[in-house]
Scaffold this active site. Structure first.
Site, short mmCIF file in Angstrom:
data_model
loop_
_atom_site.label_atom_id
_atom_site.label_comp_id
_atom_site.label_asym_id
_atom_site.label_seq_id
_atom_site.Cartn_x
_atom_site.Cartn_y
_atom_site.Cartn_z
N ALA A 370 0.88 -1.14 0.03
CA ALA A 370 0.11 -0.11 0.14
C ALA A 370 0.79 1.36 0.27
O ALA A 370 0.36 2.38 -0.48
CB ALA A 370 -0.88 0.06 1.10
N ALA A 371 2.02 1.21 0.63
CA ALA A 371 2.72 2.40 0.78
C ALA A 371 3.44 3.01 -0.42
O ALA A 371 3.82 2.12 -1.18
CB ALA A 371 3.88 2.21 2.20
N PRO A 372 3.43 4.32 -0.50
CA PRO A 372 3.08 5.39 0.64
C PRO A 372 1.74 5.76 0.62
O PRO A 372 0.99 6.73 1.05
CB PRO A 372 3.98 6.58 -0.04
CG PRO A 372 4.19 6.34 -1.58
CD PRO A 372 4.12 5.01 -1.73
N GLY A 373 0.87 5.20 -0.52
CA GLY A 373 -0.58 5.40 -0.28
C GLY A 373 -1.55 5.91 -1.14
O GLY A 373 -2.61 6.19 -1.08
N LYS A 375 -2.71 5.02 -3.83
CA LYS A 375 -4.03 4.25 -4.08
C LYS A 375 -4.95 4.17 -3.15
O LYS A 375 -6.37 4.20 -3.17
CB LYS A 375 -3.71 2.85 -5.02
CG LYS A 375 -2.95 3.32 -6.26
CD LYS A 375 -2.73 2.13 -6.96
CE LYS A 375 -1.76 2.47 -8.16
NZ LYS A 375 -0.32 2.47 -7.83
N ASP A 393 1.74 -3.27 4.37
CA ASP A 393 3.09 -2.89 3.61
C ASP A 393 4.29 -3.30 4.63
O ASP A 393 4.05 -3.30 5.87
CB ASP A 393 3.42 -1.43 3.27
CG ASP A 393 4.34 -1.19 2.33
OD1 ASP A 393 4.06 -1.04 1.18
OD2 ASP A 393 5.53 -1.49 2.35
N ASP A 421 5.05 -8.65 6.21
CA ASP A 421 5.49 -8.97 4.82
C ASP A 421 4.28 -9.74 4.48
O ASP A 421 3.70 -10.81 5.03
CB ASP A 421 6.45 -10.14 5.06
CG ASP A 421 7.01 -10.66 3.81
OD1 ASP A 421 6.38 -10.82 2.89
OD2 ASP A 421 8.31 -10.92 3.78
N CYS A 492 3.42 -0.40 -12.29
CA CYS A 492 3.71 0.90 -12.93
C CYS A 492 4.67 0.64 -14.08
O CYS A 492 5.81 1.29 -14.11
CB CYS A 492 4.02 2.01 -12.24
SG CYS A 492 5.31 1.72 -11.14
C1 SAM Z 1 4.72 -0.04 -6.00
S1 SAM Z 1 5.13 0.20 -4.37
C2 SAM Z 1 3.40 0.63 -3.75
C3 SAM Z 1 3.04 1.97 -4.25
C4 SAM Z 1 1.64 2.32 -3.59
N1 SAM Z 1 0.46 1.21 -3.77
C5 SAM Z 1 0.81 3.61 -3.90
O1 SAM Z 1 -0.11 3.81 -4.90
O2 SAM Z 1 1.26 4.40 -3.24
C6 SAM Z 1 5.31 -1.31 -3.70
C7 SAM Z 1 5.21 -1.47 -2.22
O3 SAM Z 1 5.46 -2.65 -2.05
C8 SAM Z 1 6.07 -2.98 -0.68
N2 SAM Z 1 6.40 -4.37 -0.58
C9 SAM Z 1 7.68 -4.91 -1.31
N3 SAM Z 1 7.58 -6.23 -0.97
C10 SAM Z 1 6.50 -6.61 -0.05
C11 SAM Z 1 6.12 -7.68 0.78
N4 SAM Z 1 6.90 -8.84 0.57
N5 SAM Z 1 5.00 -7.44 1.60
C12 SAM Z 1 4.55 -6.33 1.80
N6 SAM Z 1 4.85 -5.11 1.14
C13 SAM Z 1 5.92 -5.38 0.14
C14 SAM Z 1 7.16 -1.95 -0.80
O4 SAM Z 1 7.68 -1.53 0.58
C15 SAM Z 1 6.47 -0.78 -1.52
O5 SAM Z 1 6.13 -0.02 -0.63
#
Ligand code: SAM
EC number: 2.1.1.176
Length: 555
Positions: A370-373, A375, A393, A421, A492
Site C-alpha cells: 500500500a505505501a506510500p498510499g 491508491k 506494507d 510481509d 507501473c
Molecule cells: C509499487 S509500491 C506501492 C505503491 C502504492 N500502492 C501507492 O500507490 O502509493 C510497492 C510497495 O510494496 C512494498 N512491498 C515490497 N515487498 C513487500 C512484501 N513482501 N510485503 C508487503 N509489502 C511489500 C514496498 O514496501 C512498497 O511500498
C-alpha cells in the site's frame, strides 16, 4: 527576483542573465551604510569555520576561496568569507548530482522547498564545497530541478561527448567526480537548455575554479569551448546506427541516453519506432497531475479555482477528480494545496488502477503493497464513508507516511495499517476480503520520465528477481480473497513479462481464479485485446501502468 535587487547579504546584485541566475557581486554598487543596514542571514555567518573543513570523499581538496568576498567590507563580522561568485543553483545542482551518483539522494522532480529540504541542501552545499550560498529563490530551485533531472537523464549521451572531447580516454576515465559533474552540467546547458554559450562556459569555469582549483577551471574552459565550436559547426561526434542488433542498440543507447538492455528489450517487445518514441518521452519534461480530495468535500471546480488564482495553467483530465499541470508545482506547494489536504499529486495512470478496483461503499478491501498510499487514499475516498481499507506494507516508514496522509485527507477512520510481509501475513490470517489489490513492486519502467535516475538504477537482473517476487506476492494475495471476491494485480511497468505474463502464469497455477475484462471500468482506449488495463506513455501521454482483474470462484 527582480532584475536589480538586494540579496539576503545586503549586497546589490547585478542583473540576471536570461539563462542563468548566476550572480556576480558588485560591491561598489551599494554604499557601505546601506549594506550594513541588514544583517546577514545565519547561513552566511555559519560559514566562518568552513575554510578549515576537510573535503569529503569525492571532493578532491579544500576549495579555493581566492575569489571569496571578504564580508568585513560588507559590514559583517571580521573572519567571515562568503563566496557569492558562483551561481547558487549550479552549486546546489553539482552537489546533488554527486550525491545521486553515490546513491545518497534522488532526483526529486517535485520541488522540495516546502518540506525544508531546500534549506538542508544549501547547508550540504556549504559543508561540502565550503562556500556559502544565500537561500535559494524559487527560480533557482526550478533551475536546480531542471539541471539535475536533465543531466541525470542525458548522462550517457553527455559522457560520450565529454569523452570524445578529452585529449585521451584515460583523462575521462580518471576524471575526478566533481569535475565530471561540472562538465556534465555545462554540456547539458549548452546542448539541451540552449543556455548562451558564453554564460554556460563562464559560469561553469568559475564553479570549477572555486570548488576545485584554477587548473580545473582551465580544463572546463578548454573542453566547453571545443563543444561550443562543434555545436556551432553542427559537427558533434555521434555513434553511427549500424552493425548487428547489439551494435545498433548500443548506438541508440548513447543517442537517446538509456541503458543498452532497455533499448534492446523495447525494440524486441515494441519495435524500433515505438522504442524511440518511448525514449523521447522519457527524456521530455514530465507533467504532473493533481487529484482533488473529494473526501474533504472539495470538487475539481474548487481546485481549478485555486489554480487560476495562483495563475497556474492546467489541463482537464479524462478523470473527474484530476487536473494536469506542466509548470507551477512550486506555487501549488507554497499555497499549501498539498499540505492542507486539498489535493494530492497522483498520475492518472494510477487513478485508473483504482477505477479497475472500483471500490463500492460497504466493501472490505486490503491493499497489499500500500505505501506510500496514493491508491489507498483514492480508494478510501471512493467508499463514500462506508466500508474499510486495510493498508499493508513491509516498510514501516512508508506506512507512517501513508497514515499521516490519511489523517491529512480526513480518511484515517476508514484505513487501518498492517505492518507485515504479505507472504507471512497471508499464511497466518484467516480473514478474507471482498477485494484485494496487489500493486506489486516492479521495475517502474512506465514512470521513467518522472524518475530521471531510475533508468540507471535498474539492471536486467533486477527484472528477473522482481518477477519471482511478483509471483510469490500474487500467490499470497490470492489467499486473502473471499469466494466470489476480486483480486486486482497492478504495476507501473510497461514490460509484458512483469504484466501479462505474470497473470498468465498465475491463472495456470490458480484455476480457482478467472480473468475478468476491465471493460466498463476504464475508457476503451486503455483496454487491451485480452481485457487488461494498460496505459502507454506515448499513446496516452501519461505514465505507463498495467492492471488485471481476477475473480475467485464461489466455491
Ligand atoms: C509499487 S509500491 C506501492 C505503491 C502504492 N500502492 C501507492 O500507490 O502509493 C510497492 C510497495 O510494496 C512494498 N512491498 C515490497 N515487498 C513487500 C512484501 N513482501 N510485503 C508487503 N509489502 C511489500 C514496498 O514496501 C512498497 O511500498
Amino acid at each position: 527576483m527582480s532584475l536589480r535587487t538586494q540579496c539576503a547579504c545586503s549586497c546589490m546584485l547585478q542583473p540576471y542573465s536570461a539563462s542563468s541566475s548566476s550572480i556576480t557581486l558588485s560591491m561598489r554598487a551599494t554604499p557601505t551604510h546601506q549594506r550594513r543596514a541588514r544583517p546577514p542571514p545565519p547561513s552566511c555567518l555559519a560559514t566562518r569555520h568552513l575554510r578549515r573543513r576537510r573535503a569529503p570523499a569525492g571532493i578532491n581538496r579544500v576549495p579555493n576561496l581566492g575569489s571569496a568576498v571578504s564580508t568585513k567590507k560588507a559590514g559583517m563580522s571580521k573572519d567571515t568569507f562568503i563566496n557569492l561568485d558562483v551561481s547558487h543553483h549550479r552549486a546546489v545542482a553539482v552537489v546533488r548530482l554527486l550525491r545521486i551518483e553515490k546513491g545518497k539522494a534522488f532526483v526529486d522532480l517535485l520541488n522540495e522547498k516546502a518540506n525544508d529540504s531546500g534549506d538542508k541542501e544549501i547547508g550540504y552545499v556549504q559543508r561540502t564545497l565550503g562556500f556559502s550560498t544565500r537561500y535559494l529563490e524559487d527560480r533557482d530551485i526550478r533551475l536546480v530541478t531542471v539541471i539535475v533531472a536533465g543531466t541525470v537523464r542525458w548522462k550517457r549521451y553527455l559522457d560520450y561527448l565529454i569523452m570524445s572531447l578529452c585529449s585521451e580516454e584515460k583523462v575521462f576515465r580518471e576524471m575526478e567526480p566533481l569535475l565530471l559533474q561540472i562538465l556534465r552540467i555545462g554540456f547539458f546547458e549548452i546542448l539541451k537548455l540552449d543556455v548562451p554559450a558564453y554564460a554556460a562556459v563562464d559560469e561553469n569555469v568559475r564553479l570549477a575554479k572555486v570548488a576545485l582549483r584554477p587548473g580545473a577551471g582551465n580544463m572546463v574552459n578548454a573542453i566547453l569551448r571545443k563543444l561550443v565550436l562543434l555545436k556551432e559547426t553542427d559537427s558533434l561526434p555521434l555513434p553511427k546506427i549500424e552493425g548487428d542488433d547489439r551494435a545498433q542498440a548500443r548506438a541508440l543507447s548513447i543517442i537517446y541516453s538509456h541503458p543498452v538492455w532497455m533499448v534492446r528489450r523495447w525494440i524486441r517487445f515494441h519495435g524500433k519506432d515505438e522504442a524511440l518514441r518511448l525514449m523521447n518521452w522519457n527524456n521530455s519534461d514530465p507533467h504532473f497531475s493533481l487529484r482533488v480530495n473529494t473526501s474533504k468535500g472539495y470538487t475539481r471546480a474548487d481546485l481549478v479555482k485555486r489554480l487560476e488564482s495562483l495563475q497556474v495553467h492546467y489541463e482537464e483530465s479524462i478523470m473527474d477528480e484530476f487536473v494536469r499541470i506542466r509548470e507551477g508545482m512550486q506555487q501549488v506547494l507554497k499555497a499549501g494545496l498539498l499540505k492542507d489536504g486539498i489535493c494530492a499529486v497522483q498520475d492518472e495512470s494510477a487513478g485508473l488502477v483504482v477505477s479497475v478496483v472500483d471500490p463500492q461503499p460497504g466493501e472490505t478491501i486490503v491493499d497489499c503493497c500500500a505505501a506510500p498510499g496514493g491508491k489507498t487514499l483514492f480508494m478510501a475516498s471512493r467508499l463514500s464513508g462506508e466500508g474499510k481499507i486495510w493498508a499493508l506494507d513491509i516498510n514501516k516508514g512508508r506506512l507512517r507516511i501513508l497514515m499521516d496522509a490519511a489523517k491529512l485527507h480526513g480518511l484515517d477512520d476508514m484505513i487501518t495499517d498492517i505492518h507485515a510481509d504479505l507472504r507471512l501475513y497471508a499464511k497466518e490470517t484467516t480473514v478474507k476480503y471482498d477485494k484485494v489489490l496487489l500493486d506489486a513492486p516492479c521495475s517502474g519502467l512506465g514512470v521513467l520520465s518522472k524518475r530521471a535516475d531510475l533508468r540507471w538504477n535498474r539492471q536486467f537482473e533486477n527484472l528477473e528477481e522482481l518477477m519471482c517476487l511478483q509471483d510469490e506476492l500474487l500467490d499470497s494475495a490470492s489467499m486473502l480473497v473471499k469466494p466470489g471476491g476480486i483480486l486486482i494485480y497492478s504495476t507501473c511497468s510497461i514490460d509484458p513479462e512483469e504484466n501479462e505474463e505474470r497473470i498468465t502464469a498465475f491463472v495456470q497455477r490458480h484455476p480457482e481464479f478467472a480473468l475478468q475484462s476491465v471493460c466498463g471500468y476504464v475508457p476503451r482506449e486503455f483496454i487491451t485485446d485480452e481485457g487488461f488495463y494498460s496505459s502507454n506513455p506515448t499513446k496516452h501521454s501519461m505514465d505507463g501502468a498495467f492492471a488485471a482483474r481476477l475473480v475467485r470462484s464461489t466455491h
